[in-house]
Scaffold this active site. Structure first.
Site, PDB file in Angstrom:
ATOM      1  N   HIS A 249     -13.724   6.365 -17.746  1.00  0.00           N
ATOM      2  CA  HIS A 249     -14.679   6.038 -16.682  1.00  0.00           C
ATOM      3  C   HIS A 249     -13.915   5.514 -15.477  1.00  0.00           C
ATOM      4  CE1 HIS A 249     -17.888   4.052 -14.475  1.00  0.00           C
ATOM      5  NE2 HIS A 249     -18.776   4.637 -15.258  1.00  0.00           N
ATOM      6  N   CYS A 287     -18.203   9.803 -13.027  1.00  0.00           N
ATOM      7  CA  CYS A 287     -19.263   8.890 -12.592  1.00  0.00           C
ATOM      8  C   CYS A 287     -19.340   8.962 -11.078  1.00  0.00           C
ATOM      9  CB  CYS A 287     -18.986   7.460 -13.058  1.00  0.00           C
ATOM     10  SG  CYS A 287     -20.300   6.316 -12.556  1.00  0.00           S
ATOM     11  N   HIS A 314     -22.022  11.173 -15.109  1.00  0.00           N
ATOM     12  CA  HIS A 314     -22.992  10.145 -14.729  1.00  0.00           C
ATOM     13  C   HIS A 314     -23.528  10.520 -13.355  1.00  0.00           C
ATOM     14  CE1 HIS A 314     -21.164   6.674 -17.376  1.00  0.00           C
ATOM     15  NE2 HIS A 314     -21.538   7.740 -18.078  1.00  0.00           N
ATOM     16  N   ASP A 361     -27.646   6.964 -14.335  1.00  0.00           N
ATOM     17  CA  ASP A 361     -26.976   5.678 -14.518  1.00  0.00           C
ATOM     18  C   ASP A 361     -27.907   4.576 -14.050  1.00  0.00           C
ATOM     19  OD1 ASP A 361     -24.967   3.911 -15.170  1.00  0.00           O
ATOM     20  OD2 ASP A 361     -23.434   4.906 -13.979  1.00  0.00           O
ATOM     21  N   HIS A 362     -27.370   3.570 -13.423  1.00  0.00           N
ATOM     22  CA  HIS A 362     -28.168   2.403 -13.037  1.00  0.00           C
ATOM     23  C   HIS A 362     -29.383   2.816 -12.213  1.00  0.00           C
ATOM     24  CE1 HIS A 362     -23.916   0.488 -13.070  1.00  0.00           C
ATOM     25  NE2 HIS A 362     -24.413   0.567 -14.293  1.00  0.00           N
ATOM     26  N   TYR A 385     -30.036  -1.332 -16.349  1.00  0.00           N
ATOM     27  CA  TYR A 385     -30.504  -0.385 -17.355  1.00  0.00           C
ATOM     28  C   TYR A 385     -31.976  -0.604 -17.694  1.00  0.00           C
ATOM     29  CZ  TYR A 385     -25.697   1.101 -17.830  1.00  0.00           C
ATOM     30  OH  TYR A 385     -24.442   1.602 -17.573  1.00  0.00           O
TER      31      TYR A 385
END
Length: 419
Positions: A249, A287, A314, A361-362, A385
């Protein structure tokens, strides 16, 4: 791409039954109950895998099988911990799990200074403020040399600002409660559920943080790179034997912070670790959110360059403000174009024998609905999350994928519906 969701195990209040209803096909999770540095047994792996499969989904990605600090800085028990990692990795392979997302960030995983920064629409997102982070480093952490480093760095992300004046303004107004909340945000709530180094209830988190930082004293970027190479070379035979893709990541944010070297934050870094260990199982978690937090990264160009070595995607983006601060953006906006990124990886997915896993993702945190059907705060979630925020994002991304598939002549399938 296979639509996946980061799920935090059987104690997660977001249930697998709920995820199946919203179109999730694969689960991204870990053995969160196994202490850092201990072997993941086949029995524990099998139990969780079978539980996920009982809901009609698959365990697609491990995020994360943590790399202990001693492996990263080259501590005295590094070789022992590498053997522990190899055993856990082999056990995952024996149970049919073929993708592991990890990070090589020293001490601090992803960093934010505000977990509920208000958006113009009234919802909130994660946010990174350079001045607040510098204040934490200088006046709370009191790291040796921090003041001088931040004075030299008075320009962050290429955006001119009087950063030190902002830091001093915070210092003048800061209260013990402000300091406590900032430590809780930077050290506990963003780290406790991902790295294993910190947890809720730690009585002296700042002291623990300093102790971890001290382990890296004198460790350069070159040394950290070599430690990563040593570790990757040690585990590649296991990956070859069980066909396991390792995908690092990117650093989040993609900058050196706290006097620590960080080695996965730009094109040169990605190229270096891929070249250093040129094994097909050594790859990238693309990501887009982490990479897009740095104005130095051309996200589309990176996706075009590294799609073949990407094992996990991501999909989210960041918005960078004029002063260099950044926030999580809508999944349809931000520093990059998610439609273009999706098109690149959806094409790549068609070339593979094993589907490419993707997750949103977030997500945003929505305020409580009056008399509401769902109360996000009482429901409980890890920072970034949420259920509703990620569900909204997944709906946006599924729409993008459906449109891209139509354009590419790919038959789109929505799990759980009649075609």
């Amino acid at each position: 791409m296979i639509r996946t969701w980061r799920w935090f195990g059987k104690n997660d209040k977001i249930t697998l039954a709920m995820l199946k209803q919203i179109g999730v096909e694969g689960i991204v999770t870990a053995l969160h109950d196994v202490p850092l540095g201990e072997v993941w047994t086949r029995e524990k792996i099998r139990d969780l895998k079978e539980y996920i499969e009982s809901y009609g989904m698959t365990w697609e990605v491990v995020e994360s099988l943590p790399v202990t600090e001693t492996i990263k800085y080259g501590g005295p028990d590094r070789d022992k911990q590498i053997e522990v990692y190899k055993e856990s990795l082999a056990n995952l392979g024996k149970e049919g799990i073929h993708c592991v997302c990890y990070n090589f960030m020293p001490v601090l995983d992803w960093a934010r200074t505000d977990l509920a920064h208000e958006n113009p629409n009234g919802a909130s997102n994660l946010y990174f403020n350079w001045a607040e982070f510098a204040y934490f480093d200088i006046y709370i952490l009191k790291r040796e040399g921090a003041m001088e480093e931040w004075r030299k760095r008075n320009v962050s992300c290429g955006a001119e600002r009087d950063l030190m004046a902002e830091v001093e303004a915070i210092h003048q107004k800061a209260t013990p409660q402000y300091d406590h909340d900032l430590v809780d945000t930077i050290v506990i709530k963003t780290q406790g559920f991902v790295s294993g180094n910190f947890k809720e209830g730690d009585e002296r988190p700042v002291e623990l943080f300093r102790d971890l930082l001290s382990l890296y004293k004198g460790v350069t970027k070159e040394q950290l790179r070599e430690n990563m190479k040593t570790w990757l070379e040690a585990i590649m035979p296991i990956c070859d034997e069980y066909d396991i893709d390792m995908c690092v990541h990117p650093d989040d944010p993609p900058f050196a912070i706290l006097g620590l070297p960080r080695i996965v934050n730009c094109d040169d870094d990605i190229q270096w670790f891929l070249d250093a260990v040129p094994n097909k199982h050594n790859g990238l978690t693309f990501c887009a959110g982490s990479l897009s937090a740095g104005a130095h990264n051309d996200i589309i160009r990176l996706a075009e360059k590294y799609h073949e070595r990407t094992h996990f995607v991501h999909l989210r983006l960041c918005h960078i403000f004029d002063n260099g601060d950044f926030t999580e953006a809508s999944h349809l906006s931000g520093n990059g174009k998610l439609v273009k990124i999706t098109r690149i990886f959806e094409k790549e997915d068609q070339q593979r024998k094993r589907r490419l896993p993707m997750r949103v993702d977030h997500g945003m945190t929505f305020t409580d609905e009056p008399g509401g059907v769902f109360d996000e705060k009482s429901h409980g979630h890890n920072a970034g999350y949420t259920l509703l925020g990620r569900m909204f994002a997944l709906g946006q991304v599924q729409g993008i994928i459906a449109a891209v598939d139509e354009e590419l002549g790919i038959e789109y399938h929505q799990p759980g519906f009649f075609d």
